[in-house]
Design a protein around this motif. Structure first.
Motif, PDB file in Angstrom:
ATOM      1  N   TRP A 364       0.807  -1.222   0.000  1.00 39.03           N
ATOM      2  CA  TRP A 364       0.000   0.000   0.000  1.00 39.03           C
ATOM      3  C   TRP A 364       0.840   1.272   0.000  1.00 39.03           C
ATOM      4  CZ3 TRP A 364      -4.674  -0.425  -1.606  1.00 39.03           C
ATOM      5  CH2 TRP A 364      -5.333  -1.649  -1.445  1.00 39.03           C
ATOM      6  N   LEU A 365       2.132   1.097   0.028  1.00 36.66           N
ATOM      7  CA  LEU A 365       3.068   2.221  -0.150  1.00 36.66           C
ATOM      8  C   LEU A 365       4.186   1.702  -1.052  1.00 36.66           C
ATOM      9  CD1 LEU A 365       3.295   3.530   3.534  1.00 36.66           C
ATOM     10  CD2 LEU A 365       2.210   4.717   1.612  1.00 36.66           C
ATOM     11  N   PRO A 366       3.883   1.484  -2.327  1.00 37.58           N
ATOM     12  CA  PRO A 366       4.745   0.656  -3.172  1.00 37.58           C
ATOM     13  C   PRO A 366       5.969   1.348  -3.781  1.00 37.58           C
ATOM     14  CG  PRO A 366       2.803   1.320  -4.404  1.00 37.58           C
ATOM     15  CD  PRO A 366       2.639   1.862  -3.028  1.00 37.58           C
ATOM     16  N   GLN A 367       6.109   2.657  -3.619  1.00 31.81           N
ATOM     17  CA  GLN A 367       7.212   3.372  -4.265  1.00 31.81           C
ATOM     18  C   GLN A 367       8.140   3.973  -3.208  1.00 31.81           C
ATOM     19  OE1 GLN A 367       5.366   6.209  -7.006  1.00 31.81           O
ATOM     20  NE2 GLN A 367       5.348   4.654  -8.608  1.00 31.81           N
ATOM     21  N   ALA A 368       9.366   3.470  -3.151  1.00 32.63           N
ATOM     22  CA  ALA A 368      10.295   3.883  -2.101  1.00 32.63           C
ATOM     23  C   ALA A 368      10.616   5.374  -2.164  1.00 32.63           C
ATOM     24  CB  ALA A 368      11.579   3.065  -2.203  1.00 32.63           C
ATOM     25  N   ILE A 369      10.908   5.891  -3.358  1.00 38.34           N
ATOM     26  CA  ILE A 369      11.245   7.309  -3.478  1.00 38.34           C
ATOM     27  C   ILE A 369      10.045   8.178  -3.128  1.00 38.34           C
ATOM     28  CG2 ILE A 369      11.985   9.128  -5.059  1.00 38.34           C
ATOM     29  CD1 ILE A 369      14.219   7.235  -4.355  1.00 38.34           C
ATOM     30  N   THR A 370       8.860   7.789  -3.567  1.00 36.67           N
ATOM     31  CA  THR A 370       7.656   8.557  -3.247  1.00 36.67           C
ATOM     32  C   THR A 370       7.381   8.522  -1.745  1.00 36.67           C
ATOM     33  OG1 THR A 370       6.814   7.857  -5.398  1.00 36.67           O
ATOM     34  CG2 THR A 370       5.284   8.997  -3.955  1.00 36.67           C
ATOM     35  N   ASN A 371       7.671   7.390  -1.096  1.00 35.63           N
ATOM     36  CA  ASN A 371       7.552   7.324   0.363  1.00 35.63           C
ATOM     37  C   ASN A 371       8.455   8.363   1.021  1.00 35.63           C
ATOM     38  OD1 ASN A 371       5.842   5.156  -0.012  1.00 35.63           O
ATOM     39  ND2 ASN A 371       7.340   3.608   0.588  1.00 35.63           N
ATOM     40  N   GLN A 372       9.679   8.476   0.522  1.00 41.53           N
ATOM     41  CA  GLN A 372      10.621   9.441   1.093  1.00 41.53           C
ATOM     42  C   GLN A 372      10.135  10.875   0.898  1.00 41.53           C
ATOM     43  OE1 GLN A 372      14.013   7.765  -1.119  1.00 41.53           O
ATOM     44  NE2 GLN A 372      15.006   7.396   0.849  1.00 41.53           N
ATOM     45  N   ILE A 373       9.621  11.152  -0.293  1.00 35.97           N
ATOM     46  CA  ILE A 373       9.091  12.491  -0.556  1.00 35.97           C
ATOM     47  C   ILE A 373       7.891  12.779   0.346  1.00 35.97           C
ATOM     48  CG2 ILE A 373       7.921  13.917  -2.294  1.00 35.97           C
ATOM     49  CD1 ILE A 373       9.708  12.520  -4.401  1.00 35.97           C
ATOM     50  N   ALA A 374       7.036  11.781   0.550  1.00 35.26           N
ATOM     51  CA  ALA A 374       5.853  11.967   1.399  1.00 35.26           C
ATOM     52  C   ALA A 374       6.252  12.241   2.840  1.00 35.26           C
ATOM     53  CB  ALA A 374       4.956  10.737   1.316  1.00 35.26           C
ATOM     54  N   VAL A 375       7.274  11.529   3.334  1.00 34.63           N
ATOM     55  CA  VAL A 375       7.733  11.760   4.708  1.00 34.63           C
ATOM     56  C   VAL A 375       8.335  13.155   4.832  1.00 34.63           C
ATOM     57  CG1 VAL A 375       9.447  11.060   6.435  1.00 34.63           C
ATOM     58  CG2 VAL A 375       8.036   9.336   5.296  1.00 34.63           C
ATOM     59  N   TRP A 376       9.146  13.552   3.855  1.00 36.31           N
ATOM     60  CA  TRP A 376       9.696  14.915   3.862  1.00 36.31           C
ATOM     61  C   TRP A 376       8.554  15.940   3.867  1.00 36.31           C
ATOM     62  CZ3 TRP A 376       8.844  18.699   0.197  1.00 36.31           C
ATOM     63  CH2 TRP A 376       9.602  19.868   0.326  1.00 36.31           C
ATOM     64  N   ALA A 377       7.533  15.704   3.062  1.00 35.46           N
ATOM     65  CA  ALA A 377       6.401  16.629   2.986  1.00 35.46           C
ATOM     66  C   ALA A 377       5.677  16.728   4.322  1.00 35.46           C
ATOM     67  CB  ALA A 377       5.435  16.191   1.890  1.00 35.46           C
ATOM     68  N   LEU A 378       5.465  15.599   4.978  1.00 32.31           N
ATOM     69  CA  LEU A 378       4.758  15.613   6.263  1.00 32.31           C
ATOM     70  C   LEU A 378       5.571  16.326   7.340  1.00 32.31           C
ATOM     71  CD1 LEU A 378       3.257  12.006   6.282  1.00 32.31           C
ATOM     72  CD2 LEU A 378       2.008  14.167   6.040  1.00 32.31           C
ATOM     73  N   ILE A 379       6.878  16.097   7.357  1.00 31.08           N
ATOM     74  CA  ILE A 379       7.740  16.776   8.330  1.00 31.08           C
ATOM     75  C   ILE A 379       7.678  18.290   8.125  1.00 31.08           C
ATOM     76  CG2 ILE A 379      10.154  17.178   8.977  1.00 31.08           C
ATOM     77  CD1 ILE A 379      10.605  14.151   8.540  1.00 31.08           C
ATOM     78  N   ASN A 380       7.769  18.725   6.879  1.00 35.89           N
ATOM     79  CA  ASN A 380       7.743  20.157   6.603  1.00 35.89           C
ATOM     80  C   ASN A 380       6.353  20.753   6.813  1.00 35.89           C
ATOM     81  OD1 ASN A 380      10.427  21.431   5.328  1.00 35.89           O
ATOM     82  ND2 ASN A 380      10.346  19.231   4.908  1.00 35.89           N
ATOM     83  N   ALA A 381       5.316  19.952   6.603  1.00 39.01           N
ATOM     84  CA  ALA A 381       3.968  20.437   6.914  1.00 39.01           C
ATOM     85  C   ALA A 381       3.828  20.675   8.415  1.00 39.01           C
ATOM     86  CB  ALA A 381       2.928  19.430   6.434  1.00 39.01           C
ATOM     87  N   ALA A 382       4.384  19.766   9.212  1.00 37.46           N
ATOM     88  CA  ALA A 382       4.316  19.918  10.668  1.00 37.46           C
ATOM     89  C   ALA A 382       5.093  21.154  11.127  1.00 37.46           C
ATOM     90  CB  ALA A 382       4.869  18.663  11.342  1.00 37.46           C
ATOM     91  N   ILE A 383       6.269  21.371  10.549  1.00 38.50           N
ATOM     92  CA  ILE A 383       7.069  22.548  10.908  1.00 38.50           C
ATOM     93  C   ILE A 383       6.320  23.828  10.528  1.00 38.50           C
ATOM     94  CG2 ILE A 383       9.200  23.801  10.421  1.00 38.50           C
ATOM     95  CD1 ILE A 383      10.553  21.052  10.016  1.00 38.50           C
TER      96      ILE A 383
END
Length: 573
Positions: A364-383
Motif C-alpha cells: 500500500w506504499l509501493p514506491q520507495a522514493i515517493t515514500n521518502q518524498i511523502a515523509v519529507w512533505a509531512l515533516i515540513n507540513a508539521a514545521i
C-alpha cells in the motif's frame, strides 16, 4: 473573456510546436517510432519504444540495440542514444525496466527486464541477430548485463554508461566477459563507490574491480583499446568531464557509444559521431513542458469566467485598494524568507533517510522514493504548522472549499488531456533532461490516490503560510515565492556539486546516519524546477482568488502525478 484565455492559447501553441519539433526529430530520415507492450518470460507486461529505421526490413534485417535507462527513470530518458542509433540504421528497443514506466513491477525483478528485452529484440524479423548491441545507463547497465548473462551468445558488443560489472547487481567482469565492452564513466560520477569501489570517480582507473575487467595490473588508460575486437575481448574506458545524470544529455557520452558500435557492429549507416541532432527533441519537449505550465494557469484563469467558479474571483474593493499588498515588516519578512529557504533543504537528507529506514516499500506504499518524498512533505507540513502563528494575519475566504476542489480537478484534467493527445499524436511526453511529466498507468493512478493525501496536506499548509508571509508587488511576489520554495534546494545542490567538482566527492553530512547521499542528491535536482513551477502556479492562483487553497490543490495533484508516474515501483501493487 478572450484575455483570460490568452495564456491557455499560448500554452497550447507551445505544447503543439514543441511536440511537433520533438516528433520530427525522433522520426527524421523516415525512422518509425512505436509504443509497444509485450509479455516477458514470466507473463509480466513489458513496455518499450521501438525505433525502426527505413533500411530495416524482413528482407534486409538491420543491426539492433537494446537501450535501457537507469533507476527511477524511463525509456524516454535514453532518447538521445536511441535517436542517434536509429539514424545510423540500428533498430532500437528502448526498454522500460521492470517496475519503471509502463513495465510491470516490482523493480529489480526478472533481471531488471533485461533478458525479456533482449529476447524481444531478437524476435523481430527486421533485426540481424548476429549484430546486436546492448547499451545501458546506471542501473540500465546492470539490466543489459543481466541480459548478457542470460544469453551470453546473443549479443556482440556493449556500452555501459555510468555503470559497472560485478556486485552488487551484476556478474563479475573478466577480460573475456562481457563481450567487446566500452565503459563511459564520468570524471564527476556520484556513484564511484557503489560502482567501482573507489571514493572518487577520478580514481576509477586504479580500481581493482576495473583492473579485473580489463585484465591489467596498472592504471587503465582512458581511450586506449585493450584486448581484441575480433575475439570479442576488447575493452575501452572513456571519462568525459560530466556528472552521472549528465550522461543522458552529453554529446560526448553519446558520441562514444556511436563510435563503439560503429567499430563492433556491422550493417549500420556510416555517420560521424559528431553528427547528432537529438538535442532538438530535448528542446521540443522542454518547450512543451513550459507550455504545459502556461496552459494550466491559463485554463484556471479562463475557468474563473464560468458562472459556477465566478465566486472564486477575489472581489475588487470599492475604494480601489489592493487587499493582497499590505505593509511589510522587513525584519519579519526576511526572517520568514530565510526559514522558508533553509528548512526544506536542511530536513531533506534526514527525512529521506528516516523514510528509507522505516517506511519501506510495501503493497500500500509501493514506491520507495515517493515514500521518502511523502515523509519529507509531512515533516515540513508539521514545521509550517508550528510556525503558522508567527506569520502575519491575512484576510481569509470562506465557503470556497468545494469550488476550489472542482476547479483544481478541472484544471489538472485539462492538462492531462493535453499530454494524452501529445502522446497519441506525436509519441512524446513533456520533459527536459530528468524533469519529465508522463502519463500515469492504471496502477500508477491508483497509487497516486494513496500519495495524494500527504502531499496535499503539505501544500495546503505550506502555501497558506507562504502567502501569509510574503506580500508585495506582482513581480516581487513571484520572485519571492520562487526563492522561498526552490532556492534552498538550489543552494544545497550548489554546495554539493561545488564539493564534487573541487574535491571529487559529495559531502556526506552525517556518515553514520545519512544514507544514499548520491541518489538523494540527484533526486534533489528535480526539486528546483518543480518547486519553482509550484511557486508560479500558487502565486498566480492566489492573486486571482485571494486564497491559497485552489493553487495548493492544483499543485498537489500535479506533483503527485509527476512523482508517481516518474519513479520506480518496488513492491507488488
Amino acid at each position: 473573456m478572450r484575455a483570460r484565455w490568452t495564456l491557455a492559447i499560448v500554452g497550447a501553441a507551445m505544447m503543439v510546436a514543441g511536440s511537433l519539433l520533438a516528433h520530427l526529430t525522433q522520426t527524421t530520415g523516415g525512422i518509425k517510432i512505436e509504443d509497444i507492450r509485450f509479455k516477458g518470460a514470466k507473463g509480466n507486461t513489458m513496455s518499450a519504444l521501438l525505433y525502426t529505421p527505413p533500411n530495416a526490413t524482413p528482407q534486409t534485417p538491420a543491426p539492433g540495440i537494446l537501450a535501457v535507462h537507469g533507476y527511477i527513470n524511463s525509456r524516454e530518458t535514453q532518447d538521445g542514444f536511441a535517436i542517434e542509433f536509429a539514424r545510423r540504421g540500428y533498430v532500437v528497443l528502448a526498454l522500460d525496466q521492470t517496475g519503471h514506466g509502463y513495465s510491470d513491477g516490482p523493480a529489480f525483478s526478472n533481471g531488471f527486464g533485461g533478458p525479456d528485452g533482449l529476447a524481444k529484440l531478437r524476435s523481430l524479423d527486421i533485426v540481424d541477430k548476429t549484430n546486436i548491441g546492448l547499451e545501458g545507463h546506471s542501473m540500465g547497465g546492470w539490466t543489459v548485463l543481466a541480459a548478457a548473462t542470460a544469453m551470453p551468445n546473443d549479443y556482440k558488443a556493449m556500452v555501459l554508461e555510468g555503470s559497472s560489472t560485478g556486485k552488487p547487481f551484476a556478474a563479475d567482469g573478466t577480460p573475456t566477459w562481457p563481450r567487446n565492452l566500452a565503459l563511459v564513466f564520468a570524471k564527476y560520477e556520484e556513484f564511484s563507490t557503489l560502482m567501482w569501489g573507489v571514493p572518487k570517480a577520478r580514481d576509477t582507473v586504479s580500481s581493482p574491480k576495473l583492473w579485473a575487467l580489463f585484465g591489467t595490473n596498472a592504471a587503465v588508460e582512458p581511450g586506449k583499446v585493450y584486448g581484441d575486437l575480433a575475439a570479442g575481448t576488447a575493452r575501452v574506458l572513456y571519462t568525459p568531464a560530466i556528472t552521472h545524470p549528465a550522461e543522458h544529455i552529453s554529446h560526448e557520452a553519446i558520441g562514444y557509444a556511436l563510435d563503439w558500435f560503429g567499430k563492433t557492429l556491422t550493417g549500420g549507416t556510416p555517420l560521424p559521431a559528431s553528427d547528432q541532432i537529438w538535442f532538438r527533441k530535448e528542446i521540443g519537449t522542454g518547450i512543451a513542458l513550459l507550455g504545459f505550465v502556461a496552459f494550466l494557469i491559463g485554463i484556471f484563469d479562463g475557468l474563473l469566467e464560468a458562472r459556477m467558479f465566478a465566486r472564486l474571483i477575489l472581489p475588487e474593493p470599492a475604494d480601489g485598494s489592493k487587499p493582497l499588498e499590505t505593509p511589510v515588516d522587513r525584519s519579519r519578512w526576511l526572517g520568514a524568507l530565510v526559514l522558508s529557504v533553509l528548512i526544506p533543504a536542511l530536513t531533506y537528507y534526514p527525512a529521506f533517510t528516516l523514510a528509507g529506514n522505516w517506511v519501506k516499500a510495501q503493497p500500500w506504499l509501493p514506491q520507495a522514493i515517493t515514500n521518502q518524498i511523502a515523509v519529507w512533505a509531512l515533516i515540513n507540513a508539521a514545521i509550517a504548522l508550528v510556525l503558522m502563528p508567527f506569520a502575519p494575519k491575512r484576510a481569509s475566504r470562506r465557503g470556497i472549499i468545494g469550488l476550489s476542489i472542482a476547479i483544481a480537478l478541472a484544471t489538472v484534467a485539462s492538462g492531462y488531456l493535453a499530454l494524452w493527445l501529445a502522446d497519441l499524436i506525436f509519441t512524446v511526453d513533456f520533459r527536459f533532461w530528468i524533469v519529465a511529466l508522463k502519463l500515469l498507468s492504471a496502477k500508477q493512478a491508483l497509487m497516486a490516490l494513496i500519495y495524494l493525501a500527504p502531499i496535499t496536506l503539505f501544500f495546503v499548509i505550506a502555501l497558506h503560510v507562504m502567502h501569509r508571509n510574503f506580500s508585495a508587488s506582482r513581480s516581487a511576489v513571484y520572485l519571492t515565492n520562487m526563492t522561498a520554495l526552490a532556492f534552498g534546494f538550489a543552494l544545497l545542490l550548489g554546495i554539493q556539486y561545488g564539493a564534487l567538482f573541487l574535491n571529487g566527492q559529495l559531502i556526506d553530512p552525517a556518515p553514520a546516519v545519512i544514507t544514499s547521499v548520491p541518489l538523494n542528491t540527484i533526486v534533489a535536482i528535480q526539486f528546483v524546477p518543480l518547486m519553482a513551477i509550484v511557486a508560479v502556479i500558487a502565486t498566480f492562483t492566489w492573486r486571482r482568488t485571494g486564497s491559497s487553497l485552489p493553487g495548493a490543490l492544483i499543485c498537489s495533484l500535479l506533483v503527485t502525478w509527476y512523482v508517481v508516474a516518474g519513479t520506480a515501483t518496488q513492491a507488488a501493487f
